[in-house]
Design a protein around this motif. Structure first.
Motif: not given
Length: 439
Positions: A287-294
């Motif tokens: 499971l999880g949630a997306p993250v942005s580069p950096g």
């Protein structure tokens, strides 16, 4: 007030700015806040939040008290404190959020605070690749998977996969060549629940709990049942081939995602606390949630993951299926991030990659394309793809390692897991230490 998080440990006694652009996306967070407390000063920290930020008294919810956790999550304007983890989920009015952050900055017993995220499984439903949610179940899409399944097999692992007796994934991690079964080890799968009546799994389930208001642990999605089966399905399933990595391990099924495939950070925390109370040696989270580069990892999740490891339990989580940076919470340094490979042992196109940041790396890889496992009745079995499917392969291997070395610490199990991986041709940013291998 912007959606920001602060971590006192950033240096010079000040809070480090943890500004996550992804949290500004619609439906990315719940409106509640996660607050990390000094485990020795929890009441002092909560008192400061009550007096300075107007936070209502939080109900203390211990790991074994699943029903209390659900009641708190279901009630409006209620906050929960998980004392074993030293984390509170705070319900705070929008006009009090600035006061919350100010109080957190000024109170030494409050270590970090950040917005609570929504977490998901993700489904690619058809050729149009319409994504439902964000995360990890990547259903078979012929155009994409064909590029992976037609490549040549690595010669050292055999000329082809004969799945008459064992799934290709089970063979790839060499679970069919070990005498170990995971006997005496408990594997917690925090997901959409499990089919408690499944003929392959019912006798393997040692405990269940639902942290989703209004829903029982019974799996109305299929994702959780599939993950439970891969981690600890039986040596002799009702229908061949065998698909379970650790057939002697016991399953702890915690429902932290709804039948629709969504949940929250708070539900994950409740599931982790429950898994610890039930004696889990490894916690598997597809499971999880997306993250942005950096983007930085969550300071709250990293700190509680350290506390979980210190308590003797290893956390493994899916790297993510959007092809971008490793997702939350797998991007925490103390959580093992699992990538997916296909039948040719090449990294799956959807599998998230590491970036050059602390914790944002892939740690290990496992089979995640066209994986057969259990599915809720009456279907019984299904073949699907994703880093979700790779993660329980690794959880099962950890169970085998736990049987081989029952006194090993979580850190020692992690070291044995990574050192025993089969080196792959792809860069570590994609596959980490390589393909997980049964001891």
């Amino acid at each position: 007030m912007t959606n920001e998080s602060f971590d006192r440990r950033a240096g010079d006694g000040q809070f480090g700015l943890y500004d996550q652009s992804v949290l500004k996306r619609e439906n990315a967070y719940t409106g509640k806040y996660l607050v990390l407390l000094d485990c020795q000063e929890e009441e002092r920290g909560m008192q400061a939040l009550r007096s300075q930020a107007g936070i209502a008294a939080a109900e203390s919810v211990r790991g074994a008290e699943a029903e209390n956790a659900v009641r708190v999550f279901d009630a409006p304007d209620m906050s929960a404190l998980f004392p074993e983890l030293g984390v509170a989920v705070i319900d705070v009015a929008p006009d009090q959020r600035e006061a919350l952050m100010t109080a957190a900055q000024e109170e030494p017993s409050v270590i970090a605070a950040e917005p609570e995220r929504l977490v998901y499984i993700s489904t690619i439903t058809d050729r149009t690749r319409e994504v439902k949610g964000y995360y990890p179940t990547y259903r078979s899409d012929e155009d994409v998977l064909e590029r992976h399944t037609t490549a040549a097999m690595a010669v050292s692992l055999g000329p082809a996969w004969d799945e008459t007796a064992h799934t290709w994934g089970l063979q790839a991690v060499r679970a069919n060549h070990t005498h170990l079964t995971g006997q005496g080890v408990r594997v917690a799968v925090l997901d959409t629940g499990v089919d408690t009546e499944h003929p392959d799994l019912s006798a393997r389930i040692a405990g269940t709990a639902s942290f989703v208001p209004g829903q029982s642990v019974q799996d109305g999605n299929g994702h959780g049942t599939h993950c439970c089966g891969t981690a600890a399905g039986p040596a002799e399933p009702q229908h061949q081939p065998r698909y379970g990595i650790a057939p002697g391990a016991e399953i702890l099924a915690g429902k932290v995602l709804s039948n629709q495939g969504s949940g929250s950070d708070g539900q994950i925390l409740a599931g982790i606390a429950w898994a610890l109370s039930q004696g889990a040696k490894v916690i598997s989270m597809s499971l999880g949630a997306p993250v942005s580069p950096g983007q930085l990892f969550s300071p709250v999740f990293e700190s509680l993951a350290k506390r979980v490891v210190t308590a003797g339990t290893l956390i493994v989580a899916a790297a993510g299926n959007d092809g971008g940076p490793v997702n939350h919470p797998a991007n925490c340094p103390s959580v093992l991030a699992v990538a997916a490979v296909g039948r040719a042992l090449d990294v799956a196109p959807f599998s998230c990659r590491g970036q050059g940041l602390l914790g944002a790396e892939v740690n290990i890889a496992a089979p995640g394309v066209e994986v057969r496992s259990a599915w809720p009745m009456p279907q019984l079995y299904n073949t699907i793809s994703g880093t979700s499917m790779a993660t329980p392969h690794i959880a099962g291997i950890v169970a085998l390692l736990g049987e081989a070395a029952p006194d090993a610490t979580a850190a020692e199990l992690k070291k044995r897991l990574l050192s025993g991986a089969y080196r792959l041709a792809q860069a570590p940013a994609s596959v980490g230490a390589g393909l997980g291998q049964a001891p």
